[in-house]
Design a protein around this motif. Structure first.
Motif, short mmCIF file in Angstrom:
data_model
loop_
_atom_site.label_atom_id
_atom_site.label_comp_id
_atom_site.label_asym_id
_atom_site.label_seq_id
_atom_site.Cartn_x
_atom_site.Cartn_y
_atom_site.Cartn_z
N MET A 141 -17.02 -33.03 10.29
CA MET A 141 -16.87 -31.64 9.87
C MET A 141 -17.11 -31.53 8.37
N CYS A 190 -12.84 -38.25 9.35
CA CYS A 190 -12.98 -37.29 10.45
C CYS A 190 -13.59 -37.98 11.67
N CYS A 211 -6.38 -24.97 10.40
CA CYS A 211 -7.25 -26.12 10.65
C CYS A 211 -6.56 -27.43 10.27
N ARG A 244 -13.56 -31.57 16.42
CA ARG A 244 -13.84 -30.14 16.26
C ARG A 244 -12.68 -29.24 16.65
N ASP A 256 -21.98 -24.45 16.31
CA ASP A 256 -20.79 -24.13 15.52
C ASP A 256 -20.04 -22.93 16.10
N SER A 307 -18.06 -24.48 20.02
CA SER A 307 -18.02 -25.88 19.59
C SER A 307 -17.38 -26.81 20.62
N TRP A 308 -16.88 -26.27 21.72
CA TRP A 308 -16.48 -27.10 22.86
C TRP A 308 -17.20 -26.57 24.08
N PHE A 360 -20.00 -28.18 11.60
CA PHE A 360 -20.08 -29.53 12.14
C PHE A 360 -21.50 -30.07 11.98
N GLY A 368 -14.53 -36.13 14.33
CA GLY A 368 -15.47 -35.19 14.94
C GLY A 368 -15.01 -34.56 16.24
N TRP A 391 -24.10 -31.58 13.68
CA TRP A 391 -24.53 -31.87 15.06
C TRP A 391 -25.57 -32.98 15.07
N ARG A 411 -15.69 -23.38 9.08
CA ARG A 411 -16.00 -24.81 9.18
C ARG A 411 -17.32 -25.05 9.89
N GLU A 468 -12.38 -26.60 14.04
CA GLU A 468 -13.37 -25.54 14.15
C GLU A 468 -12.90 -24.47 15.14
#
Lengths: 412, 345
Positions: free
Chosen positions: B279, B233, B209, B237, A57, A60-61, B250, B235, B252, B248, B240
């Motif tokens: 999310m 969603c 967001c 991100r 989190d 996140s990329w 996610f 996903g 995973w 926020r 985020e």
């Protein structure tokens, strides 16, 4: 015999792409193997979720979006060949431009693949289709990116197809038919890379990305790495195939690469000055990237390597006697490509997340699953590039022509 | 509607009312609504006309089975059918009331089939004249984390990854901002010479967001709550990355919640269990607050540091705080207009 039609063309193209020397088959076999490994890794990721990556989190990329960003630049760089060839009528570039467009198509295929593997719910991607889903355009820059990338892909498939198909039929392509699309693709290329930069620059939450230089810097680094990569591809083609590339093409491309690399370095210097002359809280990402923060320094060796490679390559390219020697030119292009891949990929995307908006410093490093998937996608890109290039070369050298054109005479 | 009932429905469409009655009468089994074609053919003594009818019935039933079995999720089971219909549903915002009711029915049935759970999923809309706001008293908070625990339980947060919407930062007296804050402390509280500051989604009036979501899977409701349509969603991100407050989270991996700990009182946009790859975030406990209750964190706080209420109600406690206390918000320079204020006694 029968009149030529696209079905003949694709059939012949398929045969051409799947036949060749033993070396060609070995090369394609290796790429296929990597793609299979990548597919397996992706299957693991689909089954378990993105938890198998190094992303969290906080960051996140990661590697996927880094590669995506870099490859958008590579795709955009094809315009550097398109512009002089089709619009300025520079015949020197004529032989190289189809290769450049092949690079663009392959890079775009990789881009789309990287975005897809990054999605948490790829099976819900249909939600992005306008009308059918909910396309949040024009608010979301990501929807802009979807539009421009797919549009650019279409353009870069359409134009070479028309030209190659005309040659295949033994005809001369009609400039009036394709020139408007060429002009459009030139603007479009700048568009795809600016839009991708705006994707980041539009986020005030991330001070490292939220600056006006990001877009221009993206363009400069793309126009260094892109033509640099095309020089490498042309180098391979020149030595490995019957399709000779004249020195003047290398010289001109090298000039473009050099100037872009110089501009890129100027921008890097400007960025470093602003970040470090009077460091604010907003400079912490840069601090993390170049020096490490609170004992976290995962990216430091990477970015320092990138800077060294970048500077060395740019200096070597800037010296005429060195740049004119083919092996040195190829080597410095490879270094430059690698440097920009690091700098613009991991060096741009990851530090944007560190420190996080609430001050958390969490390192990121890719897992093996991520690395294998990334490798698989690159292999897929090279697979496409090899096949497309092979077909283009066989057509341009007159070895792949339609039966009817063959009877008409060898004028292609 | 079960699969068996679906087939029955298909068959009924083929028959005249009189034949339907006769088939029902002929069938001695428990299922009086419908006699299956095969039974009708095999076990009854039939005249020619009846036999013909029965064969038509059988063919129709067969066709229905083939049709369900051919749906790409396969199986022909009720679960597969429901999942299939769920897959093609719309963005929640675009659904009509009927469509919302239908998806809630499907989701509740799926919970029954998959977890043997009986959730109640509401779709309570925003109430008129309500705009929710939150205030956090940094003089009072002692870092006990009861809010965090209550939030996890109320909102069905993933126990596997220890997901938390609320973060409590421990900050040395005399320091401000989060630069010197400690978000992960494991010692007795309150620590000498420190104060505590909690964060969560701030439900911005101008939420970054929402703007960036490519598929419109997250939006601000009329009562100011920023929600996520978990089934819409994709996903990516992007939200985020866009959130300046780390609001926020996610999924995973597939969220893990012990079956007996699942809160069955749910809201479609709130605490219903999520899938992997989407999310989620704080919803100001939409399943509670739209029914006039307080969010779980406010109710759980032992020090009274948390104030929640309707910003449009001049007599509310939140309005009193905003009018009479010295308040501030985080990162006001970003223009996000959070509806979450900090104040001191």
């Amino acid at each position: 015999m029968s009149k030529p039609n696209p079905i003949h063309f694709f059939k012949d193209a398929f045969v051409t792409a799947t036949s060749g020397s033993l070396r060609y088959h070995l090369w394609m076999g290796c790429l296929t193997f990597l793609m299979i490994l990548g597919s397996y890794a992706y299957w693991v990721q689909l089954r378990e979720g993105l938890v198998v990556t190094g992303m969290t989190d906080h960051v996140s990329w990661g590697m996927y979006i880094s590669n995506f960003t870099f490859l958008v630049g590579l795709a955009a760089a094809a315009v550097m060949l398109v512009l002089p060839t089709y619009i300025l009528d520079d015949v020197d570039f004529g032989r190289a431009v189809l290769i450049g467009e092949g690079v663009a198509v392959s890079a775009l295929v990789m881009c789309l693949a990287f975005v897809t593997v990054d999605l948490g719910g790829p099976h819900r991607a249909w939600h992005l289709i306008p009308k059918l889903g909910y396309f949040n355009w024009p608010q979301s820059l990501l929807t802009w990116d979807v539009l421009v990338l797919n549009g650019y892909l279409a353009l870069n498939l359409l134009i070479p197809f028309y030209i190659l198909y005309s040659h295949y039929k033994g005809e001369k392509p009609d400039k009036r038919k394709y020139l408007p699309f060429v002009v459009l693709s030139v603007f479009w290329a700048v568009g795809i890379h600016l839009v991708t930069a705006f994707l980041y620059a539009g986020l005030p939450a991330r001070p490292f990305w939220h600056n006006a230089l990001l877009g221009p810097r993206f363009l400069a680094s793309a126009f260094a790495a892109g033509p640099g990569f095309i020089i490498l591809v042309l180098g391979v083609i020149h030595t490995q195939t019957a399709y000779t590339i004249r020195s003047v093409i290398f010289d001109k491309l090298a000039m473009i690469t050099t100037v872009a690399a110089q501009i890129n370095l100027v921008m890097l210097g400007s960025e470093l000055f602003v970040e470090f002359y009077h460091p604010t809280e907003h400079a912490e990402s840069a601090m993390y990237l170049f020096f490490g923060l609170d004992g976290h320094d995962a990216l430091v060796p990477w970015i320092r390597t990138a800077i060294v490679l970048n500077v060395v390559a740019t200096v070597v390219l800037s010296l005429h006697p060195l740049r004119r020697r083919r092996p040195i030119l190829l080597a410095s292009c490879a270094l430059l490509f690698l440097a920009i891949w690091i700098e613009k990929g991991m060096g741009m995307v990851v530090p944007g997340f560190i420190p996080g908006p609430l001050g958390d410093v969490v390192d990121y490093s890719p897992t093996w699953v991520e690395i294998w998937i990334t490798g698989g996608i690159w292999a897929m890109g090279f697979f496409f590039l090899s096949a497309l290039t092979k077909v283009a070369i066989e057509i341009e050298t007159g070895r792949m022509v339609h039966v009817s054109a063959r009877k008409g005479g060898e004028d292609a | 509607m079960s699969n068996r009932e679906k087939i029955a429905e298909k068959v009924r469409q083929w028959l005249k009312p009189a034949d339907r009655r006769r088939l029902r009468r002929d069938d001695g089994g428990a299922d009086t609504r419908f006699a299956e074609g095969a039974d009708a053919v095999m076990n009854k003594r039939l005249d020619r006309r009846q036999a013909l009818k029965a064969m038509v019935t059988g063919a129709a039933a067969g066709a229905a089975v083939v049709q369900t079995a051919c749906s790409p999720l396969g199986g022909g089971s009720e679960k597969a059918q429901l999942n299939w219909e769920e897959y093609f549903k719309k963005n929640y915002r675009l659904m009509t009331d009927e469509e919302r009711a239908a998806t809630v029915t499907r989701l509740e049935r799926l919970s029954k089939l998959e977890q043997n759970a009986d959730p109640h999923i509401q779709t309570t809309p925003p109430q008129k004249g309500v705009l929710f706001g939150y205030a956090f008293n940094i003089s009072k908070c002692q870092g006990y984390m009861d809010c965090v625990k209550a939030c996890i339980e109320e909102n069905n947060l993933d126990r596997g990854s220890n997901m938390q919407y609320i973060r409590i930062f421990e900050i040395e007296n005399g320091q401000d901002g989060l630069a010197s804050a400690n978000g992960d402390f494991y010692h007795e509280v309150p620590a000498e010479g420190h104060y505590y500051l909690g964060t969560q989604c701030f439900h911005c009036e101008n939420p970054p967001c929402v703007k960036v979501c490519p598929v419109g899977a997250t939006w601000k409701e009329d009562d100011g709550i920023v929600v996520v349509d978990y089934d819409w969603c994709i996903g990516c991100r992007y939200c985020e990355a866009a959130c300046p407050y780390f609001g926020r989270r996610f999924n995973w991996s597939t969220p893990q919640i012990p079956a007996d700990e699942v809160n069955q009182e749910q809201h479609y946009l709130g605490n219903r269990p999520r899938k992997k790859g989407v999310m989620e975030k704080c919803t100001f406990c939409v399943q509670r607050t739209r029914k006039g209750k307080l969010p779980a964190c406010v109710e759980a706080c032992p020090t009274g540091a948390r104030v929640f209420g309707n910003l449009l109600d001049p007599d509310s406690e939140i309005r009193y705080v905003l009018a009479n206390k010295k308040v501030f918000r985080l990162k006001e320079e970003l223009g996000t207009e959070p509806k979450f204020w900090y104040f001191t006694d």
